[in-house]
Every structure is written in structure tokens, then in C-alpha cells.
Motif scaffolding. Sequence first.
Motif, PDB file in Angstrom:
ATOM      1  N   PRO A 236      11.935   7.196   2.713  1.00 54.88           N
ATOM      2  CA  PRO A 236      11.020   7.582   1.633  1.00 54.88           C
ATOM      3  C   PRO A 236      11.752   8.089   0.395  1.00 54.88           C
ATOM      4  O   PRO A 236      12.947   8.358   0.449  1.00 54.88           O
ATOM      5  CB  PRO A 236      10.207   8.727   2.253  1.00 54.88           C
ATOM      6  CG  PRO A 236      11.115   9.325   3.269  1.00 54.88           C
ATOM      7  CD  PRO A 236      11.990   8.207   3.784  1.00 54.88           C
TER       8      PRO A 236
ATOM      9  N   ALA B 193       0.850  -1.207   0.000  1.00 56.05           N
ATOM     10  CA  ALA B 193       0.000   0.000   0.000  1.00 56.05           C
ATOM     11  C   ALA B 193       0.870   1.234   0.000  1.00 56.05           C
ATOM     12  O   ALA B 193       2.070   1.159   0.275  1.00 56.05           O
ATOM     13  CB  ALA B 193      -0.882   0.013   1.248  1.00 56.05           C
ATOM     14  N   ARG B 194       0.239   2.364  -0.276  1.00 57.98           N
ATOM     15  CA  ARG B 194       0.938   3.636  -0.135  1.00 57.98           C
ATOM     16  C   ARG B 194       0.899   4.029   1.348  1.00 57.98           C
ATOM     17  O   ARG B 194      -0.146   3.927   1.977  1.00 57.98           O
ATOM     18  CB  ARG B 194       0.263   4.711  -1.002  1.00 57.98           C
ATOM     19  CG  ARG B 194       0.343   4.400  -2.486  1.00 57.98           C
ATOM     20  CD  ARG B 194      -0.258   5.489  -3.328  1.00 57.98           C
ATOM     21  NE  ARG B 194       0.584   6.688  -3.331  1.00 57.98           N
ATOM     22  CZ  ARG B 194       1.688   6.814  -4.054  1.00 57.98           C
ATOM     23  NH1 ARG B 194       2.072   5.845  -4.849  1.00 57.98           N
ATOM     24  NH2 ARG B 194       2.395   7.907  -4.007  1.00 57.98           N
TER      25      ARG B 194
END
Length: 407
Positions: A335, A314-315
Motif C-alpha cells: 500500500p 477499485a479502492r
Amino acid sequence: MARKVETATEVASQTPPIRIGQCLELRILRLAAGGDGVAKAPDGRTVFVPLAAPSDFLEVQIVDVQRRFLRAEILKILRPGPDRVEAPCSVFGVCGGCTWQHLDYPAQVEAKRTILADTLSRIGGVALDQVPGVMPSPRGYGYRARARMLAGAGESGFRARRSHRLCATRACPVLAPALESALEDVRRMSAADQEPIEWEIALGSDGPVRCGRVEKKTALPIVIQIEGDEIQISPGTFAQANALLWEGLHRRVLAATGRGRRALELYAGAGFFTLALARRFSDVTVIESAACAIADLQQNLERAGLDHVEIISARVESILPSRRFARPDVVLLDPPRSGLAESALEAVANLQAEKIVYLSCDPATLARDTARLVGRGYRVTSIEGFDLFPQTPHLEALVVLEPLRRS
Ligand SMILES: C[S@@+](CC[C@H](N)C(=O)[O-])C[C@H]1O[C@@H](n2cnc3c(N)ncnc32)[C@H](O)[C@@H]1O
């Protein structure tokens, strides 16, 4: 008789306006985060000069005029600064890959230390009692294990500076020596292509060079051996590019996470850190959005016999705010350049982890997110940089945060 002292604004207002095409003589004061040299124009505006070195005395030509700053290109080096060296690459300055080959390597590392400290204090408001260290690459050249390049019509190379055009080259000194032969391989394999096409060339710890067209993902996976584990990384999945710092970066990140019961890893990729994390924590959850990375991660964990890792495909900004997660001892996050979306940052802070270990490839977004986490009750306990990309201004940085109440 009293003499009127002119203010800087008065002096600037009397200076004739600076125009595009105008030539100036300037001294370079320092390097900016983006890599350009920084000078002051006669009217007080900042001038950014690519391919300049600190203390260079230059004749430059103005190429861009903005209200608060100017851009210029070097016409002539009138007196070189002490850190200026001869760039070894024949296409340096034309190729877009490197912009710091004209700087002595220790000066590059020193500039990155200053840039990291300035960025964290200016954007992040972090109070630093000393300038953070930057782990240098063991060698400034021959480090790069993965690269995207263009090849077609009998030529291969990287994109030209500030352009999408192919800058043809027969050698690239930042590539790992075994990978340099790939330049020739892709040139041969793409000889029939009229237009340049993007290729990926890569090398793992296991030896063989992999080449493949990016679009078709035809290259075989590479394998990185680290801490006794094998991390398979397929084309399209993110891979740490500096082979000479795989171990150093891994060691420092895992030293920062320590050991414990519950760990949450965000932006895990193929599991460069995940396998080692799973050997140090009894309950590990990871979130990653790329399907190819998740397929690699699943295989890597399976091969290592690590079955206590939950993988969430998932994001981060979608799943983290919307699902309940048990409070982790540690959140490890790595990130992309854009850093954490606002909703993701809020959700990370709400987890109330005992430690946040934040690895970033962009000091500016790292500083922004650090400031927000400090605003949510955390304090910075350590900062370290890693020079994963010598000959460029790119900088990787690791910030560790702990809750304020523990101090
Ligand atoms: C800088 S890489 C780090 C990967 C890994 N930590 C490593 O060292 O190999 C960032 C990873 O985040 C993933 N990613 C990017 N945006 C994401 C998002 N919004 N949510 C979850 N994962 C994301 C990418 O697919 C990539 O694998």
C-alpha cells in the motif's frame, strides 16, 4: 549526615526554561525515524537536530519549543562523530532531496536496522529475537531511476529543504548516471517558463531517458525488465525508484509469496510483482485504483500472455469488505505510505489467507497494521528491510505473517 538526592523532575524544575534562539552544546545520541539526530536538553526534553550524526558534539540553536520536545539547528560542529563524512553534493543541506549524505553509508544501513526494529517493537509490539536485516543498495549513489523535479527560467533541481522553492543544481549524485543529463534537458526545455513547473525524469532497464511535464503526462513510458518479463510503466503510474534494487526486492518478495493455487494482490500498480506472481499461482486476482496503472498492467499481462489474472479496478477499502473473495493461499500487499484503512485490514484478516506478505514504505504504519493483524490471529514469521533510498531516512520493509494456529 543523610544527603537528599534530587529526582530528575526536581533537577528539571530548577533548570531555567529553554527559549527559542537559545544556544546549547549537545551530544547526539542516535538518529530518529524521521532522520534527525536526537539529543537530550539540560531539562531532560528530547531535542531533534537535522543533519546531525550519532556522537556529534554540537553547538545548536533552539528553533522550536514544545512541551515534550525541542527542535534545534546546528551552529557549529564542535567534535564530529565517527560516522560523519563530507557530503559530495554542492547543495546538500539546502536541497530537500537528501538529508543523510553526511553519514557514512554502512552507518545509514545500521541506523535503518535499528529504526525498523524499534518501530516494530514499540508501535507493533512485535517480539524480535534479533534485529532484522536491511538489504543495502549495491551503491549509495547513482541508484535513482525516477524522480520529480522543478524546472523553469533556465534552472532545474529539486525542492529546497522545508520549502516548495526550487533549489537549482547542475548535478545530482543520487540519480542514475544516465539520468543526470536529464537535469540539463529539462532546464533547456523549460527555459521559456517564468515559474518553475514540475517535471518527471525516468530511466528503465531498456536505456533511453524519459522527461515530461508531470501535469501533462507527456513523458514516454519506461520499461523495466525483470525475470524475463517487461513491465511498462507510464508517467503517473507508480514505479520502484531504486534501479539497483529492482532485482533484489523482486526476488525477496516472490520468495516470500512462494508458489500455490490462489493469490490476491492488493495495490498492484503496473504489475512489478504481478507478472511473476502469475507465473507462480494458477489463479490470481489483483486490486488497484489508478486508471493509468491498470492500463499498464493490462498491457503488461497481455504482452506476457498471462490470461489468468483478474484485475479489479477499485479502492481496496471499498471492494474488499463488500465482495466475497475465495480464500487465497497468499495475500501480497504494497500500500501507499498511509498503510491499510481499518476496513481494508479487517477484510484482509477475514480472508484467512495462509500467508500475508506485506511490503511497506513506512515502518510506522506497517508496525500499526502488523499489530492489528497479530490481534486477528496472525504471527510474524519474517521481517526484512530494503534500502531503496540511500542518503535519506526512507526505508522499505517486508513483513510476512502466517496464522498463529500453524505454529
Ligand atoms: C506503493 S505503490 C505499489 C505498486 C506496485 N506494487 C509496485 O511495486 O510497482 C501503491 C499502489 O497502490 C495504488 N493505490 C493507492 N491507494 C489505493 C487504494 N485505496 N486502493 C487500491 N489501490 C490503491 C496506487 O495507485 C499504487 O499503484
